[in-house]
Design an enzyme around this catalytic site. Sequence first.
Site, PDB file in Angstrom:
ATOM      1  N   HIS A  60      -8.230  43.997  16.195  1.00 36.53           N
ATOM      2  CA  HIS A  60      -9.630  43.864  17.030  1.00 36.53           C
ATOM      3  C   HIS A  60     -10.186  45.641  17.316  1.00 36.53           C
ATOM      4  CE1 HIS A  60      -9.501  39.588  18.581  1.00 36.53           C
ATOM      5  NE2 HIS A  60      -8.818  39.631  17.371  1.00 36.53           N
ATOM      6  N   HIS A  99      -1.709  35.981  10.827  1.00 32.29           N
ATOM      7  CA  HIS A  99      -1.414  34.892  11.509  1.00 32.29           C
ATOM      8  C   HIS A  99       0.244  34.471  10.950  1.00 32.29           C
ATOM      9  CE1 HIS A  99      -5.654  33.619  12.276  1.00 32.29           C
ATOM     10  NE2 HIS A  99      -5.331  34.698  12.938  1.00 32.29           N
TER      11      HIS A  99
END
Length: 736
Positions: free
Chosen positions: A97, A259
């Site tokens: 991020h 993920h």
Amino acid sequence: MDAKTDDKGAGKCPFSGGSHGHRNRDWWPDQLDISVLHNNSKKSDPMGAAFNYAEEFKKLDLEAVKKDLHALMTDSQEWWPADFGHYGGLFVRMAWHSAGTYRITDGRGGAGAGQQRFAPLNSWPDNANLDKARRLLWPIKQKYGSKISWADLMVLTGNVALESMGFKTFGFAGGRADVWEPEELYWGPEGTWLGDERYSGERQLAEPLGAVQMGLIYVNPEGPNGNPDPVAAAKDIRETFARMAMDDEETVALIAGGHTFGKTHGAGDPSLIGPAPEGGLLEEQGLGWTSKYGSGFGADAITGGPEVIWTQTPTQWSNHFFENLFGFEWELDKSPAGAKQWKAKGAEATVPDPFDPAKKRVPTMLTTDLSLRFDPIYEKISRRFLENPDQFADAFARAWFKLTHRDMGPRERYLGPEVPKEELIWQDPIPAVNHELVGEADIEALKAKILASGLSVAQLVSTAWASASTFRGSDKRGGANGARIRLAPQKDWEVNQPAELAQVLSKLEAIQGEFNGAQKDGKKVSLADLIVLGGAAAIEKAAKDAGTAVKVPFTPGRMDASAEQTDVESFKVLEPRADGFRNYINTKRHQFMHPEEALVDKAQLLTLTGPELTVLVGGLRVLGANYAHSTHGVLTERPEKLTNDFFVNLLDMGTKWTKANGEVEIYEGRDRKNGELKWTGTRVDLVFGSHSQLRAFAEVYACSDAQEKFVSDFVAAWSKVMNADRFDIVAKKQAA
């Protein structure tokens, strides 16, 4: 008079310099904002002018830092316990991020300055609870101090997190110096978190934005506007990842690779979460999202809506993501927080609980995960990765490196022992200097040849500006080094006037060939250097013709990139929609700013200040650098002479300016007494008389004693642009 102490007065600033009350922009919201040109001034930097981060980083024991980071991964803290006893997933998300705000359209965002520490990013909904990740890192940052920036530490921590979970990364480069104030960027038109007013027509995402909603890094994990449609979500994914320079294979690798680890957090009602850090209470000390659900952390943590664990080994690298994605059918479900997600249909509980080893869960996925199976292009790539785990690992390693290093610029800015040796096309490579450089006598001889070539001052200045002004301080791309102005796509850009550019380059190449062919000691001059030298020679001549002697600084050392070293698609985004310095607007492309706003935006990308912007526009106008030789804003009777006439004539009260009949954004300057047409100009020209701060700068250069200062300041600002991408010069100066 005593200060008021009642509730109405409480918290109000009692002195005139305070932040309460209306500001200028509250009264005049359409006023051109040039404050972005003065962000991150030395006054806000606590490190001082002598501090050199690159030199400090070289003193860092990187292995010691990594050892401490490895230990931190499994050192679960009571105030924010680690999922599965390992902080790896949290730190991967933090690094992702930090880097994931990067957008290719203007090169802004990214991990390069540590902006995740500041608003608005530190309080974006998509960054919920990353404040905890940075607090976990504080003891390590504190230990190593100025030798490693927050910007570098966040990326390095993401790498170590991956390595600690069994993944082999592609490499790591340091060199990201911290900034000390928030970056004022346009993140979207919305006034509410998760708003999506950025779309028009058939879901056309406005430029330069990359994310689908305000406060998200990329896409809504529940699907477009919460619609759990994997195919529709794939369209959003493809658009947003493309806008941060990722192709389909890189996109699949990043989503699946990221993920493979950790989980999302939606244990309970999101309404029980407190304010983000910027809106938190003083005693929270910069932490936010304090939750009243259960303990507020650990098994009760709420970061967003979904409660998803993708794999059976969330703290180990594996191929389980793809095995689960294709090994099960998926049915729509809801998280405890009420968010839409998917669970494996009829599957056994094989996924570990993050805090109770006695419990197991069924595999779960996000809508955007299923996009990798149900979008036909993504599905083909995903099946290849399923069947070839080694290809998946390599693709993720490379994409992760690109994600976290995309905004660092050329390889010469990379620092540390883990810099990969492989040269990558997205790094915009330029050959290293492999010959003797020209000396002072050569430089003077070459300038004389250039001026005798028949090329005009306007042509030489325009070409040098076109070459150098592609630089973006945001992601350190573009600039004169490489001479890519002679290659596709830049040679064909409308703003560069391709036909005339080809003539100029042909003459410069002839001079280059003649000079290099005459040398017997291996000495050479690159076309990149010659283009810049041509601009310098023209400016010296123009100043001399105006009665002012000046020497334009010139440092050789640029090299010429090849077509093979140039990603045409990647460079297309550097084409300007507008260049106010050349009074150019591309009427074929959508403009999302007024011309004067685009001028300030470009100046900010060039790292110019308000005075530098002002003096450059005034100088370029009288030098004749306008696109297509337009006379708009050429407020002089002495073109191609470096005079302060632009400012003198713009501020002349004997001239009255009005909009031209039938001409969009063109203005006529007529004699106030007899109405005779004297000049024409654009919004970009007239703003230097209209905007109070820009007018103040213009007045400095319009004074009767300002000619020498004007020339001196113009040359300094010009040289700054010409050398904006000369990181080799910067490094040498800093080291000295």
